[in-house]
Design an enzyme around this catalytic site. Structure first.
Site, PDB file in Angstrom:
ATOM      1  N   LYS A   1       6.299  -2.945   5.300  1.00  0.00           N
ATOM      2  CA  LYS A   1       7.436  -2.040   5.521  1.00  0.00           C
ATOM      3  C   LYS A   1       8.208  -2.461   6.779  1.00  0.00           C
ATOM      4  CE  LYS A   1       5.349   2.173   3.544  1.00  0.00           C
ATOM      5  NZ  LYS A   1       6.332   2.420   2.482  1.00  0.00           N
TER       6      LYS A   1
ATOM      7  N   ARG B   1      -0.414   4.683  -6.251  1.00  0.00           N
ATOM      8  CA  ARG B   1      -0.722   4.761  -7.690  1.00  0.00           C
ATOM      9  C   ARG B   1      -1.997   4.001  -8.021  1.00  0.00           C
ATOM     10  NH1 ARG B   1       5.146   2.432  -8.897  1.00  0.00           N
ATOM     11  NH2 ARG B   1       5.428   3.649  -7.004  1.00  0.00           N
TER      12      ARG B   1
END
Ligand code: BES
Ligand code: ZN
Ligand code: ZN
Length: 496
Positions: free
Chosen positions: A277, A351
């Site tokens: 990020k 996920r």
């Protein structure tokens, strides 16, 4: 904070601050507030007439030494329009009043509910509003705003015949709000103070206190069970992962009753991994465990409320780091279910860990699933910080949750799950890939990925990435963790 009831007439109440609320219609003649207006020789009506009090939502009017009252101060909070006023409005008014008085070094006050307001639900909303508003995020400040605390709140406006209902509401509200604050405390912890192991220890201490069964799977057990998706995320960090399993078993479970699985993403820090990020704002990624913290806090509340259904809470906990052993884009992993996953972006890690947690919850016997996760930045684009994103594979189950959200006063919005979106995550080199190949719909493809592991089991996914953290303080809530969706989940489970 102590919360008690007071049945004396309002003009006779001795307190540092007496609080009530005024609607936009400016009607201060009726009920309890009428008593106050008459006791103060029409002061309230005068203030409304002059326009000083407009009743706009959360407008604050503080009157010192009101003549005719025994209270030292009278605080009038704007309540907005009378139509549509509900528990959620009352919760905010309660919280905003508490925070307003707290900053003025007041330690105890009396809050008077208005006409038709003396219900069990209102007492619950007030207790929730007070207790969640009192929560501060100054744990690591050495200089605390120490004398600023509210020690006691008294609720007035309930008659003798309504006292039992009020007490029930207060007790319930306290349990739920304390669960929510427990969640917020966990979310507030920075990642150096809350590793997966420490989260598991805190969950275990809570479970012991609450009388819940807990099992914490360590990295070895996780490997034995072939939880390859969770391990793939954890392998980039020196901190070992944990799978936290907390179980509530009712004494009176009916045969064939649903077994609820509450699954929460707990990435104690999300750097993005090799798909790293940007530095700007990365510090916020300590809250990437909010889904897990929500489920652990919900279990604390449920243990006290004793619903009649069994609940299994499964929280996969890990860091997402770009260490030397980290997984890389293109890596193919095998989940516990046997499905193969092509990891195209290591930042879509939530996920992955939920895939194994959902599969494991089903294996442990859960028949109805809800997961909560700070899953996607895309949900912030879709719903901002206002609504929780709701996704499901079973409309009846989803409708129950949406109804609970309404009752609990939490804003949630269902998004579509058309089969077309499923195509976006079809794998090129494995069964599925962890990001969508199409353009847009990022929150939906994230939900579809988890759904692949829920299969036919009724399942709901809550994307709380936009709502689990307040970037700015609200009048009724401190800046930082919100504990959103806990109240809804507790309502859902206790109403089954
Ligand atoms: N934890 C983030 C999601 C997130 C983003 C939470 C912003 C709160 C605020 C998640 O693991 C993530 O990084 N998701 C990616 C998915 C993408 C790579 C498909 C995202 O949303 O950018
Ligand atoms: Zn991520
Ligand atoms: Zn994440």
């Amino acid at each position: 904070m102590q919360i008690t009831l007071e049945t004396k007439p309002l003009n006779a109440v001795v307190t540092d601050a007496l609080v009530t609320y005024v609607f936009e219609d400016g009607d201060v003649a009726q009920g309890r507030i009428g008593e106050l207006d008459r006791a103060t020789s029409g002061l309230l009506a005068k203030l409304v007439k002059s326009g000083e009090i407009a009743g706009k939502t959360l407008e604050m009017t503080l009157i010192h030494a009101p003549a005719g009252l025994k209270a030292n101060r009278l605080l009038l909070v704007g309540a907005g329009k009378r139509e549509g006023f509900n528990g959620a409005s009352l919760r905010k008014i309660a919280g905003a009043a508490l925070r307003y008085l707290k900053t003025r070094s007041i330690h105890a006050f009396v809050f008077a509910v208005r006409e038709n307001g003396a219900t069990e639900e209102a007492a619950q909303a007030l207790a929730e509003g007070f207790i969640t508003a009192d929560f501060e995020t100054d744990k690591y400040k050495t200089e605390k705003k120490n004398n600023k605390s509210i020690d006691a709140v008294t609720i007035a406006g309930y008659g003798d015949s309504e006292k039992a209902a009020a007490e029930k509401g207060i007790a319930r509200g306290r349990i739920i709000a304390e669960g929510q604050n427990f969640t917020r405390d966990l979310v507030n912890e920075p990642s150096n103070k809350l590793t997966p192991q420490i989260l598991a220890e805190k969950a275990a201490a809570m479970a012991k206190d609450a009388g819940l069964a807990i099992e914490v799977l360590d990295e070895k057990k996780i490997a034995d069970l072939k939880m390859g998706a969770l391990l793939s995320v954890a392998q980039g960090s020196v901190e070992p992962p944990r799978m936290i399993v907390i179980t509530y078993t009712p004494t009176n479970a009916k045969p064939g009753a649903p077994v609820v699985g509450l699954i929460g993403k707990a990435v104690t820090f999300d750097t993005g991994g090799i798909s790293i990020k940007p530095a700007d704002g990365m510090e916020k990624m300590k809250y990437d465990m909010a889904g897990g913290a929500t489920m652990i806090g919900a279990m604390k509340a449920l243990a006290a409320l004793k619903p009649s259904v069994k609940v299994i809470c499964v929280v996969p906990a890990t860091e997402n780091m770009p260490g030397g052993k980290a997984q890389k884009p293109g890596d193919i992993q095998t989940a516990m279910s046997g499905k193969t996953i092509e990891v195209l972006n290591t930042d879509a890690e939530g996920r992955l860990i939920l895939a194994d947690a959902v599969h494991y919850a089903k294996q442990l016997g859960a028949t109805h699933l809800v997961d909560a996760a700070t899953l996607t930045g895309a949900i912030v684009v879709a719903l901002a910080n206002v609504n929780v994103g709701v996704f499901g594979n079973d409309q009846a189950w989803t409708d129950r949750l949406l109804a609970s959200a309404k009752s609990a006063g939490e804003k949630m919005w269902q998004l579509p799950m058309d089969e077309e979106y499923r195509e976006f995550i079809k794998g090129s080199f494995a069964d599925i890939q962890n990001i969508g190949s199409g353009k847009g719909g990022g929150s939906i493809t994230g939900a579809w990925f988890i759904r692949e592991f829920a299969g036919d089991t009724p399942w709901i996914h809550l994307d709380i990435a936009g709502t689990a953290w307040n970037d700015d303080a609200k009048a009724w809530l401190a800046k930082g963790p919100t504990g959103v969706s806990l109240r809804t989940l507790v309502h859902l489970v206790t109403s089954l």
